[in-house]
Scaffold this motif. Structure first.
Motif, PDB file in Angstrom:
ATOM      1  N   VAL A 179      29.553  98.791  53.519  1.00 30.23           N
ATOM      2  CA  VAL A 179      28.780  98.269  52.395  1.00 30.23           C
ATOM      3  C   VAL A 179      29.263  98.961  51.120  1.00 30.23           C
ATOM      4  CG1 VAL A 179      26.477  98.036  51.379  1.00 30.23           C
ATOM      5  CG2 VAL A 179      26.778  97.845  53.859  1.00 30.23           C
ATOM      6  N   PRO A 180      29.645  98.221  50.101  1.00 31.07           N
ATOM      7  CA  PRO A 180      30.189  98.849  48.891  1.00 31.07           C
ATOM      8  C   PRO A 180      29.111  99.564  48.080  1.00 31.07           C
ATOM      9  CG  PRO A 180      29.932  96.500  48.541  1.00 31.07           C
ATOM     10  CD  PRO A 180      29.632  96.748  49.993  1.00 31.07           C
ATOM     11  N   ASN A 181      29.531 100.468  47.240  1.00 28.91           N
ATOM     12  CA  ASN A 181      28.627 101.117  46.300  1.00 28.91           C
ATOM     13  C   ASN A 181      28.201 100.140  45.211  1.00 28.91           C
ATOM     14  OD1 ASN A 181      28.771 103.618  47.563  1.00 28.91           O
ATOM     15  ND2 ASN A 181      30.498 104.298  46.307  1.00 28.91           N
ATOM     16  N   GLU A 182      26.985 100.272  44.770  1.00 28.29           N
ATOM     17  CA  GLU A 182      26.496  99.440  43.676  1.00 28.29           C
ATOM     18  C   GLU A 182      27.346  99.624  42.422  1.00 28.29           C
ATOM     19  OE1 GLU A 182      22.119  98.726  42.394  1.00 28.29           O
ATOM     20  OE2 GLU A 182      22.866 100.322  41.071  1.00 28.29           O
ATOM     21  N   SER A 183      27.683 100.869  42.111  1.00 29.83           N
ATOM     22  CA  SER A 183      28.455 101.134  40.894  1.00 29.83           C
ATOM     23  C   SER A 183      29.799 100.426  40.921  1.00 29.83           C
ATOM     24  CB  SER A 183      28.653 102.641  40.699  1.00 29.83           C
ATOM     25  OG  SER A 183      29.309 103.202  41.819  1.00 29.83           O
ATOM     26  N   ASP A 184      30.436 100.384  42.091  1.00 27.96           N
ATOM     27  CA  ASP A 184      31.729  99.712  42.199  1.00 27.96           C
ATOM     28  C   ASP A 184      31.585  98.205  42.081  1.00 27.96           C
ATOM     29  OD1 ASP A 184      32.971 102.166  42.539  1.00 27.96           O
ATOM     30  OD2 ASP A 184      32.823 102.090  44.724  1.00 27.96           O
ATOM     31  N   ALA A 185      30.486  97.659  42.610  1.00 26.84           N
ATOM     32  CA  ALA A 185      30.235  96.229  42.462  1.00 26.84           C
ATOM     33  C   ALA A 185      30.003  95.868  40.997  1.00 26.84           C
ATOM     34  CB  ALA A 185      29.032  95.810  43.307  1.00 26.84           C
ATOM     35  N   ILE A 186      29.287  96.710  40.273  1.00 30.54           N
ATOM     36  CA  ILE A 186      29.055  96.457  38.846  1.00 30.54           C
ATOM     37  C   ILE A 186      30.363  96.528  38.076  1.00 30.54           C
ATOM     38  CG2 ILE A 186      27.932  97.323  36.755  1.00 30.54           C
ATOM     39  CD1 ILE A 186      25.586  98.206  38.502  1.00 30.54           C
ATOM     40  N   ASP A 187      31.173  97.547  38.368  1.00 34.01           N
ATOM     41  CA  ASP A 187      32.474  97.668  37.714  1.00 34.01           C
ATOM     42  C   ASP A 187      33.325  96.420  37.950  1.00 34.01           C
ATOM     43  OD1 ASP A 187      31.757 100.169  36.877  1.00 34.01           O
ATOM     44  OD2 ASP A 187      33.058 101.263  38.253  1.00 34.01           O
ATOM     45  N   SER A 188      33.324  95.947  39.195  1.00 35.42           N
ATOM     46  CA  SER A 188      34.125  94.769  39.544  1.00 35.42           C
ATOM     47  C   SER A 188      33.607  93.528  38.832  1.00 35.42           C
ATOM     48  CB  SER A 188      34.108  94.552  41.058  1.00 35.42           C
ATOM     49  OG  SER A 188      34.681  95.644  41.736  1.00 35.42           O
ATOM     50  N   ALA A 189      32.281  93.393  38.731  1.00 35.36           N
ATOM     51  CA  ALA A 189      31.699  92.232  38.061  1.00 35.36           C
ATOM     52  C   ALA A 189      32.060  92.209  36.583  1.00 35.36           C
ATOM     53  CB  ALA A 189      30.185  92.237  38.239  1.00 35.36           C
ATOM     54  N   ILE A 190      32.012  93.365  35.937  1.00 34.48           N
ATOM     55  CA  ILE A 190      32.367  93.433  34.516  1.00 34.48           C
ATOM     56  C   ILE A 190      33.830  93.039  34.323  1.00 34.48           C
ATOM     57  CG2 ILE A 190      32.746  95.033  32.599  1.00 34.48           C
ATOM     58  CD1 ILE A 190      30.222  96.537  33.546  1.00 34.48           C
ATOM     59  N   ALA A 191      34.704  93.582  35.174  1.00 36.84           N
ATOM     60  CA  ALA A 191      36.126  93.241  35.058  1.00 36.84           C
ATOM     61  C   ALA A 191      36.361  91.761  35.293  1.00 36.84           C
ATOM     62  CB  ALA A 191      36.933  94.080  36.049  1.00 36.84           C
TER      63      ALA A 191
END
Length: 260
Positions: free
Chosen positions: A53-65
């Motif tokens: 399960v990915p980290n929330e912070s990494d999912a947010i970073d990916s969404a912004i990019a």
């Protein structure tokens, strides 16, 4: 003002100019509004068959990019521009869905090979096991079956504090990053947090003055996103108040951003 050094962000520059020319958005009712769709890969399987399960912070970073990637398509063709212009002229809606397994594969295949609807470009971004696909604004009635069938609610990923010690930490270029704070007191789900963080980044394209924008752009639109307590938003470059459609009361201050 610093001289612009590169043409790589031509689409973002064009989007920013159009966005800044707009006054307040329309609040007229629309029963089939345009929304930017995000699909988050909420789990995967490693080589040993373990669920990751990915980290929330990494999912947010990916969404912004991924969102920045989509907006960079602005000025690519007339239909893309028309859709984005209509989208920013009304309430800026973002919908976050989740997928894994074969459902994720179908959405990714559609996004990367979307020749049937070239006016709806998509961008895929991944960071340390998290993956997010962002689609340019679409109406609910236009969503392909592989996207429409996905669930919106229930996206809850791990917070960085809960991650294993071996999980890499995010790194930044050191300066000229947009520091985004999500109000942790509101208890927003990961899906809601992604939407609010992306709101901050998008509005920053409009609200930052030219010098700050140039500095941020020269640093690749770097962002640092965390959950925290928002006591005073008066000294920040961006403040996001939610419309109250989901999870939080209308008018809630959900997120703030400041270029550091």
């Amino acid at each position: 003002m610093k001289e612009r050094s590169s043409n790589i962000w031509h689409g973002i520059d064009a989007f920013r100019n159009e966005f800044r020319s707009r006054s307040d958005w329309s609040t007229e009712y629309d029963d089939d509004p345009l929304s930017m769709i995000f699909v988050v890969r909420d789990r995967s399987t490693d080589d040993d068959g373990n669920v990751v399960v990915p980290n929330e912070s990494d999912a947010i970073d990916s969404a912004i990019a991924a969102m920045i990637g989509v907006l960079s398509y602005y000025d690519a063709n007339e239909e893309t521009n028309r859709r984005i212009n209509e989208w920013i002229g009304s309430r800026i809606r973002k919908i976050v869905k989740r997928a894994h397994g074969s459902k994720w594969t179908k959405v990714l295949d559609y996004a990367l090979g979307n020749a049937e609807t070239p006016h709806v470009p998509a961008c895929y971004s991944s960071a340390r096991g998290a993956g997010v696909i962002a689609f340019a604004p679409m109406r609910v009635s236009e969503q392909p079956r592989c996207v429409k069938s996905l669930q919106v609610s229930g996206l809850e990923l791990r917070n960085p504090d809960d991650a294993d010690e071996t999980t890499p930490t995010r790194t930044y270029a050191g300066c000229d990053a947009l520091d985004v704070t999500l109000d942790e007191s509101l208890g927003m789900s990961t899906g809601k947090a992604i939407a609010q963080a992306c709101h901050v980044v998008q509005i920053a394209f409009k609200s930052l003055d030219d010098d700050k924008y140039d500095d941020w752009r020269d640093n690749g639109f770097c962002c640092k996103v965390d959950r925290g307590v928002i006591d005073d938003a008066s000294e920040y470059d961006v403040c996001v108040h939610d419309a109250g459609f989901t999870e939080v009361p209308s008018g809630s201050l959900t997120a703030i951003g400041k270029l550091r």
